[in-house]
Design a protein around this motif. Sequence first.
Motif, PDB file in Angstrom:
ATOM      1  N   LEU A  55       0.850  -1.185   0.000  1.00  0.00           N
ATOM      2  CA  LEU A  55       0.000   0.000   0.000  1.00  0.00           C
ATOM      3  C   LEU A  55       0.884   1.233   0.000  1.00  0.00           C
ATOM      4  CD1 LEU A  55      -2.511  -1.092   2.790  1.00  0.00           C
ATOM      5  CD2 LEU A  55      -2.836  -1.291   0.317  1.00  0.00           C
ATOM      6  N   LYS A  56       0.331   2.373  -0.418  1.00  0.00           N
ATOM      7  CA  LYS A  56       1.120   3.603  -0.350  1.00  0.00           C
ATOM      8  C   LYS A  56       0.278   4.729   0.243  1.00  0.00           C
ATOM      9  CE  LYS A  56       0.514   5.547  -5.018  1.00  0.00           C
ATOM     10  NZ  LYS A  56       1.236   5.994  -6.229  1.00  0.00           N
ATOM     11  N   ARG A  57       0.936   5.554   1.051  1.00  0.00           N
ATOM     12  CA  ARG A  57       0.307   6.735   1.618  1.00  0.00           C
ATOM     13  C   ARG A  57       0.657   7.935   0.740  1.00  0.00           C
ATOM     14  NH1 ARG A  57      -1.529   7.449   6.737  1.00  0.00           N
ATOM     15  NH2 ARG A  57      -0.320   5.682   7.525  1.00  0.00           N
ATOM     16  N   LYS A  58      -0.308   8.808   0.523  1.00  0.00           N
ATOM     17  CA  LYS A  58      -0.051   9.973  -0.323  1.00  0.00           C
ATOM     18  C   LYS A  58       0.958  10.910   0.331  1.00  0.00           C
ATOM     19  CE  LYS A  58      -4.189  10.262  -3.175  1.00  0.00           C
ATOM     20  NZ  LYS A  58      -5.278  11.158  -3.664  1.00  0.00           N
ATOM     21  N   LYS A  59       1.789  11.534  -0.515  1.00  0.00           N
ATOM     22  CA  LYS A  59       2.812  12.459  -0.028  1.00  0.00           C
ATOM     23  C   LYS A  59       2.269  13.874   0.051  1.00  0.00           C
ATOM     24  CE  LYS A  59       6.881  10.086  -1.925  1.00  0.00           C
ATOM     25  NZ  LYS A  59       8.038  10.250  -2.847  1.00  0.00           N
TER      26      LYS A  59
ATOM     27  N   GLU B 209      -4.626   9.488   3.584  1.00  0.00           N
ATOM     28  CA  GLU B 209      -5.092   8.734   2.430  1.00  0.00           C
ATOM     29  C   GLU B 209      -4.110   7.620   2.053  1.00  0.00           C
ATOM     30  OE1 GLU B 209      -5.769  11.645  -0.585  1.00  0.00           O
ATOM     31  OE2 GLU B 209      -7.282  12.720   0.594  1.00  0.00           O
ATOM     32  N   ILE B 210      -4.612   6.392   2.161  1.00  0.00           N
ATOM     33  CA  ILE B 210      -3.823   5.201   1.838  1.00  0.00           C
ATOM     34  C   ILE B 210      -4.464   4.513   0.646  1.00  0.00           C
ATOM     35  CG2 ILE B 210      -3.003   2.969   2.668  1.00  0.00           C
ATOM     36  CD1 ILE B 210      -3.089   4.145   5.502  1.00  0.00           C
ATOM     37  N   LYS B 211      -3.638   4.158  -0.319  1.00  0.00           N
ATOM     38  CA  LYS B 211      -4.147   3.658  -1.593  1.00  0.00           C
ATOM     39  C   LYS B 211      -3.552   2.301  -1.931  1.00  0.00           C
ATOM     40  CE  LYS B 211      -4.626   5.103  -6.441  1.00  0.00           C
ATOM     41  NZ  LYS B 211      -4.264   6.128  -7.445  1.00  0.00           N
TER      42      LYS B 211
ATOM     43  N   PRO C 172       1.097   1.096   5.132  1.00  0.00           N
ATOM     44  CA  PRO C 172       1.780   1.291   3.852  1.00  0.00           C
ATOM     45  C   PRO C 172       3.229   0.830   3.889  1.00  0.00           C
ATOM     46  CG  PRO C 172       0.723   3.320   4.638  1.00  0.00           C
ATOM     47  CD  PRO C 172       0.779   2.361   5.788  1.00  0.00           C
ATOM     48  N   SER C 173       3.819   0.774   2.714  1.00  0.00           N
ATOM     49  CA  SER C 173       5.254   0.532   2.622  1.00  0.00           C
ATOM     50  C   SER C 173       5.993   1.677   3.290  1.00  0.00           C
ATOM     51  CB  SER C 173       5.677   0.438   1.154  1.00  0.00           C
ATOM     52  OG  SER C 173       5.416   1.653   0.470  1.00  0.00           O
ATOM     53  N   LYS C 174       7.203   1.378   3.732  1.00  0.00           N
ATOM     54  CA  LYS C 174       8.065   2.339   4.434  1.00  0.00           C
ATOM     55  C   LYS C 174       7.515   2.741   5.797  1.00  0.00           C
ATOM     56  CE  LYS C 174       9.728   4.224   0.041  1.00  0.00           C
ATOM     57  NZ  LYS C 174       8.833   3.397  -0.808  1.00  0.00           N
TER      58      LYS C 174
ATOM     59  N   ASP D 262      -2.239  19.066   2.740  1.00  0.00           N
ATOM     60  CA  ASP D 262      -1.164  18.134   3.051  1.00  0.00           C
ATOM     61  C   ASP D 262      -1.510  17.256   4.247  1.00  0.00           C
ATOM     62  OD1 ASP D 262       0.384  18.889   0.962  1.00  0.00           O
ATOM     63  OD2 ASP D 262       1.753  20.139   2.113  1.00  0.00           O
ATOM     64  N   ILE D 263      -2.134  17.828   5.268  1.00  0.00           N
ATOM     65  CA  ILE D 263      -2.536  17.037   6.436  1.00  0.00           C
ATOM     66  C   ILE D 263      -3.553  15.975   6.024  1.00  0.00           C
ATOM     67  CG2 ILE D 263      -3.753  17.140   8.641  1.00  0.00           C
ATOM     68  CD1 ILE D 263      -2.388  19.867   9.088  1.00  0.00           C
TER      69      ILE D 263
END
Length: 361
Positions: free
Chosen positions: A98-102, A117-119, A184-186, A111-112
């Motif tokens: 999974l990835k979290r938005k930057k 948001e995880i996708k 998410p990853s990382k 930004d907060i």
Amino acid sequence: MSEGFLLSRLLVRFDAPDDVLLTNLSAVALTPDGSLWLGADEGTGLERLSPIESHVYGHHQHFELSNFIPLNNPEEEIDIEGLDYFDSYLWLVGSHSLKRKKPKGKDVNSDIKRLTEIKAEKNRYLLARIPVKNGQLLPSFSTAEPNNQEFRAAVLETSPDGNQLIEALKTDEHLGLFISTPLPSKENGLDIEGLAVYENKIFLGLRGPVLRGFAIILELEVEEKEPGVLILKNIGENGKPYRKHFLELKGLGIRELCVQGEDLIILAGPTMDLDGIMKVYRWKNALAQSSNTISYFNSEALEFLFDLPFCLDSDHAEGLELFNSLGQPGLLVVYDSPNSKRIVSEREILTDIFRLSNFSK
């Protein structure tokens, strides 16, 4: 600390300026015809380069993977994290993460919100093999008589939540929680970054999760259910379709794998999104294991080889392949976020070859 001995460098030359390829290399493999194959953690294709002269690869050719295997969304990145070659097949694996938005740094409230948001992207859940012959990827090909063997592209069977591997891990006593909780990853979530293939064995190295300092390698075997579709064989304890191998890498996750003889060479680095020392280990007799295992730091089974040179905010080692250089056994390393000193031009970049002892592949 024992830094690796740099044998030489390899110049990689693309056919046109490409910032994505220069700065996002994440996987590398060599095939018997001499081709160097590269994958990036952005995009949906693979790159092939051929030797031009000593330590220079060029004649770049791009291959879109959707021409050989089905993708859920041809516009969505695969996040290729591992490549390996064995017996006329080029194997590749996506991160399965999974990835979290930057945050973009433009609006505080936006930004907060983005950090909530995880996708999940379906293309990331990919384990595939593609036939390769004379430097070309092919949907399939057959050998001549008398063997008359057919080689054809195939992917691990998909599911609504990813693929058969993800479905199997949902109930795993170590990894199930990391599937059911959207990490998410990382962030110590599930993140596959290593791939090594030998005969019927497939090894997947996890960048995350790391459990109390122990990294994890999953061992799989597959069979073809129908043309183009692979399924996992039940090789593990209690009928599970995988084995688990725990390695005490002092909190580091696995960033890549490659086979050397009966051993696995392991590239290890931070699990989280931070800079840190990258280390290279040898897991001895990895191919001979027939059950779940655990290997402790400085044990007979797990040998520390060397550190990679540390470079703050750059040179994140991602790809690993055996490579002879200057008459000595070596280990080719390619980098994500390379240091600017590596970038020779808009289409050329330098990779590293470190000395590797006990070469026996």
